[in-house]
Design a protein around this motif. Structure first.
Motif, PDB file in Angstrom:
ATOM      1  N   GLU A  63      79.113   4.315 -10.515  1.00 33.52           N
ATOM      2  CA  GLU A  63      79.833   3.827 -11.693  1.00 33.52           C
ATOM      3  C   GLU A  63      78.900   3.083 -12.643  1.00 33.52           C
ATOM      4  O   GLU A  63      79.023   3.195 -13.861  1.00 33.52           O
ATOM      5  CB  GLU A  63      80.988   2.903 -11.272  1.00 33.52           C
ATOM      6  CG  GLU A  63      82.121   3.608 -10.577  1.00 33.52           C
ATOM      7  CD  GLU A  63      81.855   3.856  -9.095  1.00 33.52           C
ATOM      8  OE1 GLU A  63      80.885   3.287  -8.534  1.00 33.52           O
ATOM      9  OE2 GLU A  63      82.610   4.630  -8.496  1.00 33.52           O
ATOM     10  N   THR A  83      84.537  -1.578 -20.419  1.00 38.18           N
ATOM     11  CA  THR A  83      85.854  -1.004 -20.139  1.00 38.18           C
ATOM     12  C   THR A  83      86.939  -1.543 -21.063  1.00 38.18           C
ATOM     13  O   THR A  83      88.111  -1.235 -20.873  1.00 38.18           O
ATOM     14  CB  THR A  83      86.256  -1.273 -18.678  1.00 38.18           C
ATOM     15  OG1 THR A  83      86.288  -2.681 -18.469  1.00 38.18           O
ATOM     16  CG2 THR A  83      85.313  -0.599 -17.721  1.00 38.18           C
ATOM     17  N   GLU A  87      91.050  -0.847 -21.084  1.00 37.64           N
ATOM     18  CA  GLU A  87      91.949  -1.966 -20.800  1.00 37.64           C
ATOM     19  C   GLU A  87      92.905  -2.226 -21.956  1.00 37.64           C
ATOM     20  O   GLU A  87      94.068  -2.579 -21.740  1.00 37.64           O
ATOM     21  CB  GLU A  87      91.140  -3.215 -20.476  1.00 37.64           C
ATOM     22  CG  GLU A  87      90.425  -3.096 -19.141  1.00 37.64           C
ATOM     23  CD  GLU A  87      89.445  -4.219 -18.894  1.00 37.64           C
ATOM     24  OE1 GLU A  87      89.428  -5.193 -19.673  1.00 37.64           O
ATOM     25  OE2 GLU A  87      88.703  -4.121 -17.916  1.00 37.64           O
TER      26      GLU A  87
END
Length: 133
Positions: A63, A83, A87
């Protein structure tokens, strides 16, 4: 960005800044293989003093390097390494759908999710590196 915070949280204060620098250095490399070697060496170095942080690095290695492996230009890579985009959308979906008490079928769930995403899109700003897409 979030992974770096999680790793730093598992470190003593004295190690946080150097580890953040090493993570940033790995993310800024254009060669994913070199970045992976750098991160594996970092984990090996941290193992005696911070085994939790070392395990976190190795556990999330794929990741951590996803955006590097895509071979994107540096500007676009920086925008996509966080992210927050995801989100933001997920928060909008939760907010719009929280009042639904009974989901009748998957079509209903898809409609509400689509409506929530359209609502979220109203607040989207342009991606800073959009010209590289």
């Amino acid at each position: 960005v979030h992974k770096a915070r999680n790793i730093a949280d598992r470190l003593p204060k004295a190690l946080q800044a150097p580890v953040r620098r090493a993570l940033r250095q790995a993310w800024e490399l254009d060669d994913a293989a070199k970045a992976e070697r750098l991160l594996r060496n970092l984990a090996r170095t941290l193992e005696p003093r911070a085994p939790g942080a070392a395990a976190s690095i190795l556990e999330g290695l794929d990741e951590i390097l996803t955006v590097v492996r895509l071979g994107l230009p540096r500007e676009l890579r920086r925008s996509l390494a966080c992210t927050n985009i995801i989100e933001n959308v997920m928060g909008s979906v939760r907010r719009v759908c929280r009042n639904v008490k009974r989901w009748r079928n998957t079509d209903m769930a898809l409609r509400w999710t689509a409506a929530a995403m359209l609502e979220a899109a109203k607040g989207f700003r342009r991606l800073k590196a959009k010209r590289h897409l």
